[in-house]
Scaffold this motif. Structure first.
Motif: not given
Length: 160
Positions: A55-64, A126-133
């Motif tokens: 499970t890879l979580s990414v986040s950043g500035v808003e995009a359309p 966006w940057e990776i803000v979470g990783l679950e393996v």
């Protein structure tokens, strides 16, 4: 290490896998021995791969939203091992299975996924803000006990 859906062979690959080569003094390198499996046998060890749920979580500035969806669909098209992606205009979550020798290899591949495909799939910056393996057994145990996210269905790209 092989990427793909469980049981599926990559296109154009005839039993070819990537294998780490130890620094033992057997005198035989992977190139000299032929395939990675042959080198592992020559070194007296056979490394088996396992399935890992990522499970890879990414986040950043808003995009359309349309651009985010299109980018995730392109990523899923380019890499059919992706199970499901959920997205909003400022974050996304990608879930899939990875075949790897150990957790370290699975995590390394997962951490490269977003950056390596940012330009080809036109992913947001966006940057990776979470990783679950987690391994397959742990994933199924969590599901059976009612913990964690439900199995990825429907498969595909969906809004949160």
């Amino acid at each position: 290490m092989r990427r793909g859906r469980p049981g599926a062979s990559p296109r154009g690959a005839a039993e070819r896998t990537l294998t780490s080569v130890g620094t033992g003094d057997t005198g035989t390198s992977a190139v000299e021995a032929g395939t990675g499996e042959t080198a592992a046998r020559a070194a007296g060890r056979v490394e088996s791969s396992r399935l890992w749920h990522i499970t890879l979580s990414v986040s950043g500035v808003e995009a359309p939203l349309r651009e985010v969806r299109r980018a995730l669909e392109q990523l899923a098209h380019d890499h059919p091992f992706l199970l499901t992606s959920r997205y909003a205009n400022d974050h996304a979550e990608i879930r899939y299975w990875e075949e790897a020798r150990d957790l370290h290899d699975a995590a390394a591949v997962a951490l490269r996924l977003w950056g390596e495909h940012r330009s080809t799939a036109n992913l947001p910056p966006w940057e990776i803000v979470g990783l679950e393996v987690i391994d397959r057994d742990t994933y199924h145990q969590r599901i059976a006990e009612g913990y964690g996210p439900p199995p990825a269905s429907p498969v595909g790209v969906h809004p949160f």
